[in-house]
Design an enzyme around this catalytic site. Structure first.
Site, PDB file in Angstrom:
ATOM      1  N   GLY A 114       0.830  -1.199   0.000  1.00 35.79           N
ATOM      2  CA  GLY A 114       0.000   0.000   0.000  1.00 35.79           C
ATOM      3  C   GLY A 114       0.864   1.249   0.000  1.00 35.79           C
ATOM      4  O   GLY A 114       2.087   1.172   0.127  1.00 35.79           O
ATOM      5  N   GLY A 127       2.209   5.279   1.037  1.00 33.57           N
ATOM      6  CA  GLY A 127       2.373   6.223   2.121  1.00 33.57           C
ATOM      7  C   GLY A 127       3.102   5.714   3.353  1.00 33.57           C
ATOM      8  O   GLY A 127       3.727   4.647   3.360  1.00 33.57           O
ATOM      9  N   CYS A 129       5.639  -5.705   1.460  1.00 35.88           N
ATOM     10  CA  CYS A 129       5.856  -4.271   1.258  1.00 35.88           C
ATOM     11  C   CYS A 129       5.352  -3.464   2.471  1.00 35.88           C
ATOM     12  O   CYS A 129       5.919  -3.559   3.542  1.00 35.88           O
ATOM     13  CB  CYS A 129       5.219  -3.828  -0.050  1.00 35.88           C
ATOM     14  SG  CYS A 129       5.861  -2.248  -0.660  1.00 35.88           S
ATOM     15  N   LEU A 130       4.290  -2.677   2.315  1.00 38.91           N
ATOM     16  CA  LEU A 130       3.735  -1.962   3.466  1.00 38.91           C
ATOM     17  C   LEU A 130       3.393  -2.954   4.571  1.00 38.91           C
ATOM     18  O   LEU A 130       3.551  -2.651   5.764  1.00 38.91           O
ATOM     19  CB  LEU A 130       2.486  -1.177   3.065  1.00 38.91           C
ATOM     20  CG  LEU A 130       1.821  -0.382   4.186  1.00 38.91           C
ATOM     21  CD1 LEU A 130       2.620   0.868   4.514  1.00 38.91           C
ATOM     22  CD2 LEU A 130       0.394   0.001   3.820  1.00 38.91           C
ATOM     23  N   GLN A 174       6.286  -3.422   6.807  1.00 33.14           N
ATOM     24  CA  GLN A 174       6.478  -2.287   7.712  1.00 33.14           C
ATOM     25  C   GLN A 174       5.457  -2.320   8.846  1.00 33.14           C
ATOM     26  O   GLN A 174       5.792  -2.042  10.007  1.00 33.14           O
ATOM     27  CB  GLN A 174       6.369  -0.990   6.924  1.00 33.14           C
ATOM     28  CG  GLN A 174       7.401  -0.855   5.812  1.00 33.14           C
ATOM     29  CD  GLN A 174       6.946   0.089   4.709  1.00 33.14           C
ATOM     30  OE1 GLN A 174       6.138   0.979   4.932  1.00 33.14           O
ATOM     31  NE2 GLN A 174       7.471  -0.108   3.504  1.00 33.14           N
ATOM     32  N   ASN A 199       8.571  -1.527  -4.792  1.00 33.32           N
ATOM     33  CA  ASN A 199       7.920  -0.225  -4.901  1.00 33.32           C
ATOM     34  C   ASN A 199       7.585   0.271  -3.497  1.00 33.32           C
ATOM     35  O   ASN A 199       6.506   0.012  -2.986  1.00 33.32           O
ATOM     36  CB  ASN A 199       6.654  -0.308  -5.757  1.00 33.32           C
ATOM     37  CG  ASN A 199       5.922   1.022  -5.815  1.00 33.32           C
ATOM     38  OD1 ASN A 199       6.473   2.063  -5.481  1.00 33.32           O
ATOM     39  ND2 ASN A 199       4.667   0.993  -6.235  1.00 33.32           N
ATOM     40  N   HIS A 252       8.279  -7.513  -3.727  1.00 35.39           N
ATOM     41  CA  HIS A 252       7.021  -8.087  -4.225  1.00 35.39           C
ATOM     42  C   HIS A 252       7.270  -9.458  -4.847  1.00 35.39           C
ATOM     43  O   HIS A 252       7.637  -9.556  -6.019  1.00 35.39           O
ATOM     44  CB  HIS A 252       6.390  -7.157  -5.265  1.00 35.39           C
ATOM     45  CG  HIS A 252       5.727  -5.962  -4.676  1.00 35.39           C
ATOM     46  ND1 HIS A 252       4.418  -5.969  -4.255  1.00 35.39           N
ATOM     47  CD2 HIS A 252       6.200  -4.727  -4.413  1.00 35.39           C
ATOM     48  CE1 HIS A 252       4.104  -4.777  -3.770  1.00 35.39           C
ATOM     49  NE2 HIS A 252       5.177  -4.012  -3.851  1.00 35.39           N
ATOM     50  N   GLU A 276       5.108 -11.467  -5.806  1.00 38.65           N
ATOM     51  CA  GLU A 276       4.121 -11.701  -6.872  1.00 38.65           C
ATOM     52  C   GLU A 276       4.503 -10.984  -8.162  1.00 38.65           C
ATOM     53  O   GLU A 276       3.876 -11.205  -9.203  1.00 38.65           O
ATOM     54  CB  GLU A 276       2.734 -11.249  -6.406  1.00 38.65           C
ATOM     55  CG  GLU A 276       2.432  -9.768  -6.560  1.00 38.65           C
ATOM     56  CD  GLU A 276       3.149  -8.874  -5.562  1.00 38.65           C
ATOM     57  OE1 GLU A 276       3.097  -7.641  -5.710  1.00 38.65           O
ATOM     58  OE2 GLU A 276       3.777  -9.415  -4.623  1.00 38.65           O
TER      59      GLU A 276
END
Length: 363
Positions: A220, A222, A248-249, A252, A290, A332, A334
């Site tokens: 996601g 931000g 990813c997010l 975190q 990303n 990622h 995927e």
């Protein structure tokens, strides 16, 4: 291509003139770059790019157009969401003509559909050097009307891209809850290929009362610290033994819920060629990435450790619990688009789910 002139203006005062393509409109956001050579249909529809003005370093963009929509299990089999999420697009050379067997429209026409401005004729090599030296910075594409600079990281971007309701996919034997903070649809496709019943819930949903075998935390946009509700629910889930996998997010968020901290990277990792190493081994993988934030491994509690390390800058590319089936990747697995070297992480998660079911549930 539209011959109208537009400007890219950075917060440090840099101004770059270029030609408009896509929507002739003004927009502000965070200017970031991606070194991926292909895959702009996937990148532009990745919710992780919400609020960002994306600079593509590959010199020719748009030459293969944009494919037509095709559905798989009610989700796109091509794009990573149902719309373009970037705020604006910056390229060196925009190809006015496109040619590909499954192309349905041009990149410029696609951008116009979603009122997304593009600027071409930019020396993206020079621009990338600026961003690498000074870091990702605020900027704006200015057409006829000026707009103020705006930092999207001050917004709860996850709340903007997460779906408002619960959705169900598949009828497999493994029941997985997917916390959607801006998930890419290829994550859903990867799960559906692995005998899964997927329950896709909003970012702030309390899934503690649901019957499920494993928990997945999506990518996601931000600052992860904006997701206070997600972190709170995850802290409760970490008290149990059900397998948890984050991407990813999601990585975190797992770090924050575990008691660690996150920090903003200078210019982030956005490409299809990031090398990572499995901690404690010499085994390395090329990955698609990303993200603009990372877990600070020095702040993790003793029962947690780094799972993968970025070989370019040494930052954390995933964490894991030392005794429980909790793990994450900052990259990622995927892909879409990008290398599929690490898709086996989904298999590892399903194996952890199988083991949990075999040891914790009556036969």
């Amino acid at each position: 291509m539209d011959t109208k002139q537009v400007k890219l203006i950075l917060e440090d005062g840099t101004e770059i003139q270029g030609q408009s393509f896509g929507a002739f409109s003004s927009v502000a956001g965070e200017v970031v770059f991606s070194t991926a050579m292909t895959g702009y249909p996937e990148n532009l529809t990745d919710p992780s790019f919400a609020g960002q003005i994306l600079v593509l370093t590959y010199p020719i963009v748009g030459n293969y157009g944009v494919p037509g929509e095709d559905l798989y299990e009610s989700i796109s089999s091509i794009f990573e969401s149902d719309k373009i999420h970037i705020a604006g697009l910056v390229v060196n050379y925009y190809s006015e003509e496109h040619s590909h067997w499954n192309a349905a429209k041009s990149l410029g026409d696609w951008l116009k559909e979603y009122n997304i401005p593009g600027i071409a004729g930019v020396d993206t090599r020079m621009l990338t050097k600026i961003l690498r030296e000074k870091g990702a910075m605020l900027g704006k594409i200015v057409a006829e009307e000026d707009v103020p600079l705006h930092d999207p990281n001050l917004d709860n971007l996850v709340a903007q891209v997460s779906p408002p309701e619960v959705k169900h996919y598949g009828q497999g034997q493994h029941k997985i809850v997917l916390v959607d903070c801006g998930t890419k649809t290829n994550i859903i496709r990867c799960f559906l290929e692995r005998d899964v019943e997927l329950i896709r819930v909003p970012w702030d949903y309390d899934y503690s009362q649901l019957d499920y075998d494993g928990l997945f935390l999506s990518n996601g946009p931000g600052d992860p610290k904006m997701c206070e509700a997600t972190i709170k629910h995850l802290q409760n889930a970490l008290q149990q033994d059900k397998p948890i996998f984050g991407i990813c997010l999601g990585s975190q968020l797992m770090g924050l819920a575990a008691g660690g901290d996150t920090f903003k990277l200078k210019y982030g990792h956005r490409s299809h060629n990031q090398p990572v190493r499995l901690t404690g081994t010499q085994r390395s993988y090329i990955t698609s990435q990303n993200h603009g934030f990372a877990v600070d491994t020095d702040t993790l509690p003793a029962e947690w450790t780094m799972l993968f390390e970025n070989l370019n800058d040494g930052t954390c590319e995933g964490i894991k619990h030392k005794t429980k089936p909790f793990f994450s990747t900052q990259f990622h697995p995927e892909a879409a688009g990008g290398p599929q070297d690490t898709e086996f992480m989904f298999d590892d998660f399903i194996e952890a789910v199988k083991e949990y079911k075999a040891t914790s549930k009556p036969s």
